[in-house]
Enzyme design. Structure first.
Site, PDB file in Angstrom:
ATOM      1  N   LYS A   1     -19.582  42.352  35.140  1.00  0.00           N
ATOM      2  CA  LYS A   1     -20.370  42.478  33.908  1.00  0.00           C
ATOM      3  C   LYS A   1     -19.701  41.782  32.733  1.00  0.00           C
ATOM      4  O   LYS A   1     -20.340  41.090  31.966  1.00  0.00           O
ATOM      5  CB  LYS A   1     -20.540  43.960  33.518  1.00  0.00           C
TER       6      LYS A   1
ATOM      7  N   ARG B   1     -24.352  54.463  30.449  1.00  0.00           N
ATOM      8  CA  ARG B   1     -23.727  54.883  31.703  1.00  0.00           C
ATOM      9  C   ARG B   1     -24.201  56.258  32.143  1.00  0.00           C
ATOM     10  O   ARG B   1     -23.785  56.732  33.200  1.00  0.00           O
ATOM     11  CB  ARG B   1     -22.206  54.920  31.529  1.00  0.00           C
TER      12      ARG B   1
ATOM     13  N   ARG C   1      -7.759  41.993  38.970  1.00  0.00           N
ATOM     14  CA  ARG C   1      -8.127  41.487  37.640  1.00  0.00           C
ATOM     15  C   ARG C   1      -6.915  41.418  36.700  1.00  0.00           C
ATOM     16  O   ARG C   1      -6.091  42.307  36.658  1.00  0.00           O
ATOM     17  CB  ARG C   1      -9.180  42.424  37.043  1.00  0.00           C
TER      18      ARG C   1
ATOM     19  N   ARG D   1      -5.295  45.711  33.169  1.00  0.00           N
ATOM     20  CA  ARG D   1      -5.809  46.919  32.528  1.00  0.00           C
ATOM     21  C   ARG D   1      -5.197  48.147  33.177  1.00  0.00           C
ATOM     22  O   ARG D   1      -5.078  48.211  34.395  1.00  0.00           O
ATOM     23  CB  ARG D   1      -7.335  46.992  32.698  1.00  0.00           C
TER      24      ARG D   1
ATOM     25  N   ARG E   1     -13.122  55.587  39.169  1.00  0.00           N
ATOM     26  CA  ARG E   1     -14.187  54.951  38.378  1.00  0.00           C
ATOM     27  C   ARG E   1     -15.401  54.652  39.248  1.00  0.00           C
ATOM     28  O   ARG E   1     -16.540  54.766  38.800  1.00  0.00           O
ATOM     29  CB  ARG E   1     -13.655  53.670  37.723  1.00  0.00           C
TER      30      ARG E   1
HETATM   31  P1  AMP Z   1     -15.312  49.285  31.186  1.00  0.00           P
HETATM   32  O1  AMP Z   1     -14.432  48.312  30.498  1.00  0.00           O
HETATM   33  O2  AMP Z   1     -16.775  49.089  30.866  1.00  0.00           O
HETATM   34  O3  AMP Z   1     -15.058  49.400  32.671  1.00  0.00           O
HETATM   35  O4  AMP Z   1     -14.961  50.742  30.574  1.00  0.00           O
HETATM   36  C1  AMP Z   1     -13.655  51.283  30.673  1.00  0.00           C
HETATM   37  C2  AMP Z   1     -13.697  52.788  30.442  1.00  0.00           C
HETATM   38  O5  AMP Z   1     -14.193  53.078  29.128  1.00  0.00           O
HETATM   39  C3  AMP Z   1     -14.613  53.560  31.373  1.00  0.00           C
HETATM   40  O6  AMP Z   1     -13.991  53.845  32.622  1.00  0.00           O
HETATM   41  C4  AMP Z   1     -14.871  54.818  30.550  1.00  0.00           C
HETATM   42  O7  AMP Z   1     -13.782  55.691  30.557  1.00  0.00           O
HETATM   43  C5  AMP Z   1     -15.001  54.254  29.137  1.00  0.00           C
HETATM   44  N1  AMP Z   1     -16.403  53.849  28.838  1.00  0.00           N
HETATM   45  C6  AMP Z   1     -16.873  52.588  28.660  1.00  0.00           C
HETATM   46  N2  AMP Z   1     -18.186  52.587  28.384  1.00  0.00           N
HETATM   47  C7  AMP Z   1     -18.576  53.888  28.411  1.00  0.00           C
HETATM   48  C8  AMP Z   1     -19.832  54.550  28.222  1.00  0.00           C
HETATM   49  N3  AMP Z   1     -20.957  53.877  27.978  1.00  0.00           N
HETATM   50  N4  AMP Z   1     -19.837  55.914  28.301  1.00  0.00           N
HETATM   51  C9  AMP Z   1     -18.728  56.615  28.531  1.00  0.00           C
HETATM   52  N5  AMP Z   1     -17.514  56.055  28.746  1.00  0.00           N
HETATM   53  C10 AMP Z   1     -17.431  54.708  28.680  1.00  0.00           C
END
Ligand code: AMP
Length: 217
Positions: free
Chosen positions: A15, A90, A128, A162, A173
């Protein structure tokens, strides 16, 4: 009518890479809730520490905070022409809020899911790396930098991993995705707004499909 492009898919589906390409090439603002939470985490405030605990467990940040943040961010001037949501919604509660926001902002929701099987997702996450200067995304398995662990564009920048891309958190996750986020695909499918893209191919091939969908809507 301007658009809200909702980029969906499991963690590791690509994404972020696709959202960056869309921003560069179509000039739509990328809104990554994950990036916003990582910035909060870096601040070492009490709220930042809370984010750190949630993210390192592979769980989701509470809906109310996430929703307020997206509401505030997308009402800024740079989102007027439309924007890309990378990592939001989400949960069903977040999706319901987005419906209201789209009406309020007079925008059309276009949902795109990037599909990839579990073995690819795991390698995309654990392999990554990203540049701390330009945020370029690499992968030790699929897209290694020219020199080990160094950004192609910033020779002084050592690539970072990360914190939540370690194998244990990555697995959590994926479980969170299956439980909380996958039901959203049905939600958008039933209202005829879901487009599926094969995410096993290289980023340019995936991008070509996504651009066609965005321009066709
Ligand atoms: P990402 O970079 O999109 O994989 O997001 C990393 C982390 O941020 C996720 O594993 C969640 O802990 C938090 N996070 C990101 N977007 C959301 C969302 N829309 N709702 C809740 N937690 C989020």
């Amino acid at each position: 009518m301007s658009k809200i492009i909702v980029l969906m898919g499991a963690p590791g589906a690509g994404k972020g890479t696709q959202a960056r390409l869309l921003q560069e090439r179509l000039g739509l603002q990328q809104i990554s809730t994950g990036d916003m939470f990582r910035a909060m985490k870096a601040a070492h405030t009490p709220l930042g520490e809370e984010m750190r605990a949630i993210m390192s467990a592979g769980k989701l940040v509470p809906d109310d905070l996430t929703i307020r943040m997206v509401h505030e961010r997308t009402n800024r001037e740079d989102c007027k022409r439309g924007y890309i949501l990378d990592g939001f919604p989400r949960t069903i509660t977040q999706a319901a809020m987005l419906e209201k926001l789209a009406v309020e902002q007079s925008k059309k929701i276009v949902a795109i899911v990037v599909d990839a099987p579990l073995d690819i997702l795991e390698k995309r996450m654990t392999g990554r790396r990203n540049c701390p200067v330009c945020n370029e995304i690499y992968n030790v398995y699929f897209k290694p930098p020219k020199v080990d662990n160094v950004c192609d564009f910033h020779p002084n920048a050592h690539l970072l991993q990360r914190a939540d891309d370690n194998p244990d958190t990555a697995r959590e996750r994926l479980i969170t995705y299956e439980e909380k986020t996958r039901p959203l695909l049905d939600y958008y499918e039933k209202s005829g707004r879901l487009h599926r893209v094969d995410g096993t191919r290289d980023p340019e091939a995936i991008y070509a499909d996504i651009e066609r969908i965005v321009n066709g809507e």
